[in-house]
Design a protein around this motif. Sequence first.
Motif, PDB file in Angstrom:
ATOM      1  N   ALA A 144       0.829  -1.219   0.000  1.00 44.57           N
ATOM      2  CA  ALA A 144       0.000   0.000   0.000  1.00 44.57           C
ATOM      3  C   ALA A 144       0.857   1.259   0.000  1.00 44.57           C
ATOM      4  O   ALA A 144       1.990   1.265   0.493  1.00 44.57           O
ATOM      5  N   ASP A 145       0.278   2.325  -0.555  1.00 42.26           N
ATOM      6  CA  ASP A 145       0.962   3.616  -0.633  1.00 42.26           C
ATOM      7  C   ASP A 145       0.648   4.491   0.576  1.00 42.26           C
ATOM      8  O   ASP A 145       1.336   5.467   0.840  1.00 42.26           O
ATOM      9  N   ALA A 146      -0.444   4.176   1.272  1.00 39.48           N
ATOM     10  CA  ALA A 146      -0.826   4.893   2.489  1.00 39.48           C
ATOM     11  C   ALA A 146      -1.682   3.940   3.316  1.00 39.48           C
ATOM     12  O   ALA A 146      -2.159   2.919   2.805  1.00 39.48           O
ATOM     13  N   LEU A 147      -1.816   4.277   4.591  1.00 40.01           N
ATOM     14  CA  LEU A 147      -2.620   3.425   5.488  1.00 40.01           C
ATOM     15  C   LEU A 147      -3.735   4.262   6.093  1.00 40.01           C
ATOM     16  O   LEU A 147      -3.474   5.333   6.655  1.00 40.01           O
ATOM     17  N   GLN A 148      -4.963   3.787   5.966  1.00 37.23           N
ATOM     18  CA  GLN A 148      -6.076   4.436   6.657  1.00 37.23           C
ATOM     19  C   GLN A 148      -6.334   3.709   7.974  1.00 37.23           C
ATOM     20  O   GLN A 148      -6.348   2.473   8.010  1.00 37.23           O
ATOM     21  N   ILE A 149      -6.569   4.499   9.035  1.00 35.61           N
ATOM     22  CA  ILE A 149      -7.047   3.907  10.293  1.00 35.61           C
ATOM     23  C   ILE A 149      -8.424   4.500  10.543  1.00 35.61           C
ATOM     24  O   ILE A 149      -8.571   5.730  10.618  1.00 35.61           O
ATOM     25  N   HIS A 150      -9.439   3.636  10.628  1.00 36.21           N
ATOM     26  CA  HIS A 150     -10.785   4.195  10.809  1.00 36.21           C
ATOM     27  C   HIS A 150     -11.183   4.276  12.274  1.00 36.21           C
ATOM     28  O   HIS A 150     -10.846   3.407  13.068  1.00 36.21           O
ATOM     29  N   VAL A 184      -0.094   7.997   7.103  1.00 35.04           N
ATOM     30  CA  VAL A 184      -1.158   7.342   7.872  1.00 35.04           C
ATOM     31  C   VAL A 184      -2.331   8.319   7.946  1.00 35.04           C
ATOM     32  O   VAL A 184      -2.197   9.423   8.477  1.00 35.04           O
ATOM     33  N   ILE A 185      -3.446   7.898   7.366  1.00 34.16           N
ATOM     34  CA  ILE A 185      -4.637   8.755   7.276  1.00 34.16           C
ATOM     35  C   ILE A 185      -5.641   8.296   8.338  1.00 34.16           C
ATOM     36  O   ILE A 185      -6.052   7.132   8.336  1.00 34.16           O
ATOM     37  N   ILE A 186      -6.027   9.198   9.229  1.00 30.56           N
ATOM     38  CA  ILE A 186      -7.057   8.846  10.205  1.00 30.56           C
ATOM     39  C   ILE A 186      -8.402   9.247   9.626  1.00 30.56           C
ATOM     40  O   ILE A 186      -8.569  10.391   9.172  1.00 30.56           O
ATOM     41  N   LYS A 187      -9.341   8.321   9.607  1.00 29.96           N
ATOM     42  CA  LYS A 187     -10.642   8.618   9.007  1.00 29.96           C
ATOM     43  C   LYS A 187     -11.792   8.213   9.918  1.00 29.96           C
ATOM     44  O   LYS A 187     -11.657   7.287  10.730  1.00 29.96           O
ATOM     45  N   GLU A 188     -12.913   8.879   9.731  1.00 27.51           N
ATOM     46  CA  GLU A 188     -14.167   8.475  10.358  1.00 27.51           C
ATOM     47  C   GLU A 188     -14.894   7.538   9.380  1.00 27.51           C
ATOM     48  O   GLU A 188     -14.312   7.149   8.357  1.00 27.51           O
ATOM     49  N   VAL A 189     -16.140   7.219   9.683  1.00 29.78           N
ATOM     50  CA  VAL A 189     -16.895   6.374   8.744  1.00 29.78           C
ATOM     51  C   VAL A 189     -18.255   7.001   8.406  1.00 29.78           C
ATOM     52  O   VAL A 189     -19.183   6.313   8.019  1.00 29.78           O
TER      53      VAL A 189
END
Length: 345
Positions: A144-150, A184-189
Motif C-alpha cells: 500500500a501507498d498509504a494506510l487508513q485507520i478508521h 497514515v490517514i485517520i478517518k471516520e466512517v
Amino acid sequence: MIQLSRSKRKLEHIRHALSREDLGMNSFDEMEIIHQSLTDIHWDDISLQTQLGELTLSSPLFVNAMTGGGGEKTESINRELAIAAKETGIALAVGSQMSALKDAKERRSYEIVREENPDGIIFANIGSEATLDQAKEAVDMLKADALQIHLNVLQELIMPEGDRDFSGRLRQIEEIVENMEIPVIIKEVGFGISMETARQLKNVGVSYIDVAGQGGTNFSKVENKRRKQPFESFNQWGIPTAISVKEVKSVFPEAHVLASGGMRNGLDGAKAFVLGAKGFGMAGHLLRILMKDDIETLIAEIDHIHHEFQIAMMVLGAKDTYMLDGKPHIFTGRTKSWLEQRLPS
Ligand code: FNR
C-alpha cells in the motif's frame, strides 16, 4: 461460525448502505461557490493532479474504503473497483483488513486489488484497535501507498456484536504514525471529525485526516436496521462533511485533509477543495452504481465527475487544484448557523 457471521455482516452492510433512503441533508447544498465570469485559462492547461502531503495523486477523487473479506461476492466487488480505479487513474482504499489479519483465508479479496491495479495508488485500512505489527502486515498485504485507520465508535456501539472497549486507542495510533514510513490517514466512517478530535490527533503526530462526515452513508441507520430494538435517536448524529473540513482546518491548518461522506459529484468535490481539502472520497455513491449497473457505467461516472470538477476549476480560473483553496463562497441555513457558533470570526 465467527467467520460466517462476519461475512454475513459485510453483505448486510452493503445491502443496507445502498438503500437510497439513507441519504439525508447534505451540507454541500448549503455552500455556494461564487460564480466568476472571466477566466484566463485554456481547458487543456488544467491539471487534475493533487498533492496530498507526500502523495501525488493524478486525480482529486478516490474510492473510499468499503469491502473486503466476506467471500466471493466482496472479492468480485473489489476486483471491479480496482479495475475502475486503474482505468480512470484514481486512488482506491480497501475495506477494513482486520478480518484478513485474523484469518489468512480472507486475504484474497484484498490482494486482488493490487493484482488488478499493480501500479495504482492503494490505501490499506485497519481499525484503531490494530497493533503496529498488524498495521505493517496490512500495508505489506497490498504494498500500500498509504494506510487508513478508521475511527468508528458510534457504529460499534450500535452494532449488536460491536466493540465496547476503546481505551488506549490514541496511544496505538501514535505508535503506528511514529513507526510507519508511508502516510497514515485517520478517518471516520460518516460521523465527521470535530476540531477537538483534530487537536488530539495533531498532538500525537497525525497529519493526514479524512473527515468522512455526515451526509451520505449513515452507519447509525445501517446498524439500526440489523437491530431488533434500534437506537433511532442516533440516526441524525454526526458532523456534516463541509463543516467537518472547516472545523479540522480551523485548528490544524497545515493538516492534509481529505473530504468524504456524502460526496455526490464533481462540484461537491470542488467545494471541498475551496474549503482546503486536497482530495475527496466516495464510497456509497460509487458502490451503488456498480451494484445497480456495471463497471462500464462506473467508469463513465468517474469520468463525468472529473469533467464536472474541471468545469468548476475553469470557471474559477484555477489551472491547478490547489488554486481552488479559498475561492469566494458563502454558507446558508443550518451550515451557516453551525459555523457561526463553532468558528466565530
Ligand atoms: C464503508 N466504510 C468503511 N470505512 C472504513 O474505514 N473501513 C471499512 O471497512 C468500511 N466499510 C464500509 C462498507 C460499506 C458497504 C460502506 C458503504 C462504507 C465507510 C466509508 O469508507 C465512508 O467513510 C462512508 O461510507 C462515508 O462515505 P460515503 O459512503 O457517504 O461516500
